[in-house]
Motif scaffolding. Structure first.
Motif, PDB file in Angstrom:
ATOM      1  N   VAL A  79       0.952  -1.097  -0.098  1.00 17.20           N
ATOM      2  CA  VAL A  79       0.227   0.100  -0.065  1.00 17.20           C
ATOM      3  C   VAL A  79       0.977   1.299  -0.127  1.00 17.20           C
ATOM      4  O   VAL A  79       1.866   1.259   0.585  1.00 17.20           O
ATOM      5  CB  VAL A  79      -0.938   0.059   1.157  1.00 17.20           C
ATOM      6  CG1 VAL A  79      -1.811   1.307   1.489  1.00 17.20           C
ATOM      7  CG2 VAL A  79      -1.688  -1.194   1.160  1.00 17.20           C
ATOM      8  N   ALA A  80       0.575   2.206  -0.619  1.00 19.24           N
ATOM      9  CA  ALA A  80       1.532   3.630  -0.705  1.00 19.24           C
ATOM     10  C   ALA A  80       0.721   4.506   0.401  1.00 19.24           C
ATOM     11  O   ALA A  80      -0.736   4.527   0.464  1.00 19.24           O
ATOM     12  CB  ALA A  80       1.023   4.237  -2.224  1.00 19.24           C
ATOM     13  N   GLY A  81       1.276   4.853   1.440  1.00 19.34           N
ATOM     14  CA  GLY A  81       0.987   5.320   2.533  1.00 19.34           C
ATOM     15  C   GLY A  81       2.043   5.879   3.369  1.00 19.34           C
ATOM     16  O   GLY A  81       3.288   5.407   3.090  1.00 19.34           O
ATOM     17  N   SER A  82       1.767   6.797   4.484  1.00 17.39           N
ATOM     18  CA  SER A  82       2.563   7.214   5.562  1.00 17.39           C
ATOM     19  C   SER A  82       2.721   6.438   6.539  1.00 17.39           C
ATOM     20  O   SER A  82       1.601   6.030   7.326  1.00 17.39           O
ATOM     21  CB  SER A  82       2.522   8.772   5.692  1.00 17.39           C
ATOM     22  OG  SER A  82       2.949   9.203   6.639  1.00 17.39           O
ATOM     23  N   VAL A  83       3.807   6.222   7.455  1.00 16.02           N
ATOM     24  CA  VAL A  83       3.920   5.618   8.831  1.00 16.02           C
ATOM     25  C   VAL A  83       3.388   6.655   9.866  1.00 16.02           C
ATOM     26  O   VAL A  83       3.038   6.146  10.798  1.00 16.02           O
ATOM     27  CB  VAL A  83       5.370   5.445   8.907  1.00 16.02           C
ATOM     28  CG1 VAL A  83       5.732   4.035   8.222  1.00 16.02           C
ATOM     29  CG2 VAL A  83       6.193   6.531   8.984  1.00 16.02           C
ATOM     30  N   ASN A  84       3.308   7.818   9.318  1.00 16.16           N
ATOM     31  CA  ASN A  84       2.448   8.941  10.473  1.00 16.16           C
ATOM     32  C   ASN A  84       0.955   8.847  10.457  1.00 16.16           C
ATOM     33  O   ASN A  84       0.554   9.180  11.357  1.00 16.16           O
ATOM     34  CB  ASN A  84       2.894  10.333   9.784  1.00 16.16           C
ATOM     35  CG  ASN A  84       4.297  10.773   9.686  1.00 16.16           C
ATOM     36  OD1 ASN A  84       5.132  10.245  10.764  1.00 16.16           O
ATOM     37  ND2 ASN A  84       4.687  11.490   8.863  1.00 16.16           N
ATOM     38  N   ALA A  85       0.511   8.109   9.546  1.00 17.81           N
ATOM     39  CA  ALA A  85      -0.916   7.726   9.647  1.00 17.81           C
ATOM     40  C   ALA A  85      -1.119   6.484   8.952  1.00 17.81           C
ATOM     41  O   ALA A  85      -1.668   6.359   7.702  1.00 17.81           O
ATOM     42  CB  ALA A  85      -1.857   8.997   8.870  1.00 17.81           C
ATOM     43  N   LEU A  86      -1.104   5.523   9.458  1.00 16.28           N
ATOM     44  CA  LEU A  86      -0.935   4.338   8.914  1.00 16.28           C
ATOM     45  C   LEU A  86      -2.515   3.720   8.374  1.00 16.28           C
ATOM     46  O   LEU A  86      -3.278   3.867   9.197  1.00 16.28           O
ATOM     47  CB  LEU A  86      -0.522   2.986   9.903  1.00 16.28           C
ATOM     48  CG  LEU A  86       0.787   2.897  10.005  1.00 16.28           C
ATOM     49  CD1 LEU A  86       1.285   2.044  11.339  1.00 16.28           C
ATOM     50  CD2 LEU A  86       1.759   2.585   8.984  1.00 16.28           C
ATOM     51  N   PRO A  87      -2.734   3.277   7.129  1.00 20.64           N
ATOM     52  CA  PRO A  87      -4.052   3.324   6.577  1.00 20.64           C
ATOM     53  C   PRO A  87      -4.609   1.608   6.922  1.00 20.64           C
ATOM     54  O   PRO A  87      -4.961   1.002   6.023  1.00 20.64           O
ATOM     55  CB  PRO A  87      -3.644   3.275   5.034  1.00 20.64           C
ATOM     56  CG  PRO A  87      -2.423   2.706   4.895  1.00 20.64           C
ATOM     57  CD  PRO A  87      -1.758   3.243   6.034  1.00 20.64           C
ATOM     58  N   PHE A  88      -4.667   1.006   8.213  1.00 26.30           N
ATOM     59  CA  PHE A  88      -4.793  -0.047   8.681  1.00 26.30           C
ATOM     60  C   PHE A  88      -5.515   0.069  10.081  1.00 26.30           C
ATOM     61  O   PHE A  88      -5.379   1.085  10.690  1.00 26.30           O
ATOM     62  CB  PHE A  88      -3.687  -0.719   8.687  1.00 26.30           C
ATOM     63  CG  PHE A  88      -2.725  -0.986   7.871  1.00 26.30           C
ATOM     64  CD1 PHE A  88      -2.997  -1.943   6.639  1.00 26.30           C
ATOM     65  CD2 PHE A  88      -1.639  -0.339   7.678  1.00 26.30           C
ATOM     66  CE1 PHE A  88      -2.167  -1.942   5.510  1.00 26.30           C
ATOM     67  CE2 PHE A  88      -0.615  -0.493   6.531  1.00 26.30           C
ATOM     68  CZ  PHE A  88      -0.821  -1.425   5.453  1.00 26.30           C
ATOM     69  N   ALA A  89      -6.497  -1.006  10.106  1.00 25.70           N
ATOM     70  CA  ALA A  89      -7.260  -1.000  11.373  1.00 25.70           C
ATOM     71  C   ALA A  89      -6.368  -1.226  12.619  1.00 25.70           C
ATOM     72  O   ALA A  89      -5.326  -1.913  12.429  1.00 25.70           O
ATOM     73  CB  ALA A  89      -8.262  -1.990  11.263  1.00 25.70           C
ATOM     74  N   GLY A  90      -6.859  -0.873  13.782  1.00 24.60           N
ATOM     75  CA  GLY A  90      -6.192  -1.199  15.097  1.00 24.60           C
ATOM     76  C   GLY A  90      -6.180  -2.735  15.003  1.00 24.60           C
ATOM     77  O   GLY A  90      -6.974  -3.501  14.792  1.00 24.60           O
ATOM     78  N   ASN A  91      -5.103  -3.275  15.839  1.00 28.94           N
ATOM     79  CA  ASN A  91      -4.997  -4.662  16.344  1.00 28.94           C
ATOM     80  C   ASN A  91      -4.907  -5.608  15.121  1.00 28.94           C
ATOM     81  O   ASN A  91      -5.278  -6.458  15.154  1.00 28.94           O
ATOM     82  CB  ASN A  91      -6.039  -4.915  17.098  1.00 28.94           C
ATOM     83  CG  ASN A  91      -6.154  -4.234  18.438  1.00 28.94           C
ATOM     84  OD1 ASN A  91      -5.099  -3.689  18.765  1.00 28.94           O
ATOM     85  ND2 ASN A  91      -7.272  -4.016  18.910  1.00 28.94           N
ATOM     86  N   ALA A  92      -4.157  -4.957  13.947  1.00 29.98           N
ATOM     87  CA  ALA A  92      -4.400  -6.001  12.519  1.00 29.98           C
ATOM     88  C   ALA A  92      -3.343  -6.650  12.488  1.00 29.98           C
ATOM     89  O   ALA A  92      -3.428  -7.672  11.597  1.00 29.98           O
ATOM     90  CB  ALA A  92      -4.584  -5.086  11.529  1.00 29.98           C
ATOM     91  N   PHE A  93      -2.136  -6.603  13.234  1.00 25.79           N
ATOM     92  CA  PHE A  93      -1.145  -7.094  12.799  1.00 25.79           C
ATOM     93  C   PHE A  93      -0.289  -7.748  14.067  1.00 25.79           C
ATOM     94  O   PHE A  93      -0.460  -7.321  15.103  1.00 25.79           O
ATOM     95  CB  PHE A  93       0.013  -6.087  12.201  1.00 25.79           C
ATOM     96  CG  PHE A  93      -0.211  -5.721  11.019  1.00 25.79           C
ATOM     97  CD1 PHE A  93      -0.163  -6.470   9.631  1.00 25.79           C
ATOM     98  CD2 PHE A  93      -0.643  -4.506  10.850  1.00 25.79           C
ATOM     99  CE1 PHE A  93      -0.739  -5.841   8.434  1.00 25.79           C
ATOM    100  CE2 PHE A  93      -1.289  -3.945   9.503  1.00 25.79           C
ATOM    101  CZ  PHE A  93      -1.330  -4.553   8.345  1.00 25.79           C
ATOM    102  N   GLY A  94       0.479  -9.064  13.740  1.00 22.80           N
ATOM    103  CA  GLY A  94       1.136  -9.646  14.852  1.00 22.80           C
ATOM    104  C   GLY A  94       2.476  -8.990  15.043  1.00 22.80           C
ATOM    105  O   GLY A  94       3.087  -9.298  16.236  1.00 22.80           O
ATOM    106  N   CYS A  95       3.163  -8.472  13.911  1.00 22.54           N
ATOM    107  CA  CYS A  95       4.224  -7.842  13.969  1.00 22.54           C
ATOM    108  C   CYS A  95       4.459  -6.494  13.066  1.00 22.54           C
ATOM    109  O   CYS A  95       3.818  -6.616  11.930  1.00 22.54           O
ATOM    110  CB  CYS A  95       5.320  -8.922  13.645  1.00 22.54           C
ATOM    111  SG  CYS A  95       6.996  -8.358  13.689  1.00 22.54           S
ATOM    112  N   VAL A  96       5.198  -5.737  13.557  1.00 21.62           N
ATOM    113  CA  VAL A  96       5.382  -4.350  12.579  1.00 21.62           C
ATOM    114  C   VAL A  96       7.065  -4.533  12.462  1.00 21.62           C
ATOM    115  O   VAL A  96       7.606  -4.364  13.633  1.00 21.62           O
ATOM    116  CB  VAL A  96       4.699  -3.116  13.059  1.00 21.62           C
ATOM    117  CG1 VAL A  96       5.275  -2.143  12.138  1.00 21.62           C
ATOM    118  CG2 VAL A  96       3.195  -3.137  12.997  1.00 21.62           C
ATOM    119  N   VAL A  97       7.445  -4.454  11.312  1.00 21.94           N
ATOM    120  CA  VAL A  97       8.879  -4.245  11.026  1.00 21.94           C
ATOM    121  C   VAL A  97       9.322  -2.875  10.222  1.00 21.94           C
ATOM    122  O   VAL A  97       8.314  -2.784   9.352  1.00 21.94           O
ATOM    123  CB  VAL A  97       9.645  -5.331  10.593  1.00 21.94           C
ATOM    124  CG1 VAL A  97       8.836  -5.940   9.082  1.00 21.94           C
ATOM    125  CG2 VAL A  97      11.247  -5.328  10.190  1.00 21.94           C
TER     126      VAL A  97
END
Length: 237
Positions: A79-97
């Motif tokens: 996805v094209a987007g910014s880490v300042n405003a992640l375009p994903f729902a809360g609690n969506a990932f088991g890990c962020v790298v």
């Protein structure tokens, strides 16, 4: 980053010693995570391409052409987007790298960490790689629009303020650090210095990679280095 830097990254990240050393460390940190993985600031997809197909992974990249390259290279959603405003729902990932992203001039480190915490599941893991020491800011940093370099103490403080726990970190690229520091300081004021991302002579690439592997296998961490690798957790609720 400058468009030319994305071209260099895309061409070099599968074989250049520094990328290979970085990806090995990130893969080890990701080894036992559960749930989907977000590569926040995935560039042209080098790490995503190394993840096993059994790992559900999504990329996010600010520069749309680089995001397109990453999709083509990895056949994964990017996805094209910014880490300042992640375009994903809360609690969506088991890990962020996120590798060498919080250092960019366009990133708000505190805000980005808050966003990474938001999209992590309770108990999820954050894996960060950061360039070390503000005094090492260099001509290469200017080319890739880096504004920040970090110490463990400063990075751990940011993580704690963002609500993370179980914070661990270590410097790496330590054996090559004296050479790196000398080169960075020598060229710090240069406006014509070439990018650090380049093809090295095969013997030099093997030597540098071998030194990072020797260092990785040491039973202790050296208290300095060119990069800083950290892990942290979103507390279970």
């Amino acid at each position: 980053m400058e468009a030319a830097e994305y071209d260099l990254m895309d061409a070099a990240e599968a074989r250049m010693w520094w990328y290979r050393a970085l990806h090995i460390r990130l893969m080890i940190a990701l080894n036992d995570v559960t749930g989907p993985v977000l590569d926040a600031g995935c560039g042209t997809g080098g790490l995503l391409a190394r993840l096993p197909h059994t790992c559900a992974a999504v990329g996010l990249e600010y520069h749309p052409p680089a995001a397109a390259r990453a999709r083509g290279k990895t056949q994964r959603p990017v996805v094209a987007g910014s880490v300042n405003a992640l375009p994903f729902a809360g609690n969506a990932f088991g890990c962020v790298v996120s590798a060498d992203v919080l250092c960019h001039a366009g990133v708000d480190p505190a805000g980005a960490l808050a966003e990474m915490r938001r999209v992590l599941r309770p108990g999820g893991r954050l894996v960060l790689n950061l360039p070390a020491y503000q005094w090492m800011l260099s001509a290469h940093d200017r080319r890739v629009q880096n504004a920040y370099r970090f110490t463990y103490t400063g990075a751990a403080r940011l993580l704690k303020q963002a609500g993370f726990s179980a914070i661990r970190g270590r410097y790496w690229n330590s054996l090559l650090f004296p050479l790196m520091a000398a080169q960075r300081l020598l060229l710090a004021g240069s406006r014509t210095a070439k990018s650090d991302v380049a093809d090295f002579p095969p013997w030099q690439d093997r030597l540098f990679f071998g030194m990072t592997e020797f260092e990785r296998r040491l039973p202790f961490a050296l208290p300095f280095g060119g990069s800083l690798l950290l892990t942290a957790e979103k507390p279970a609720e």
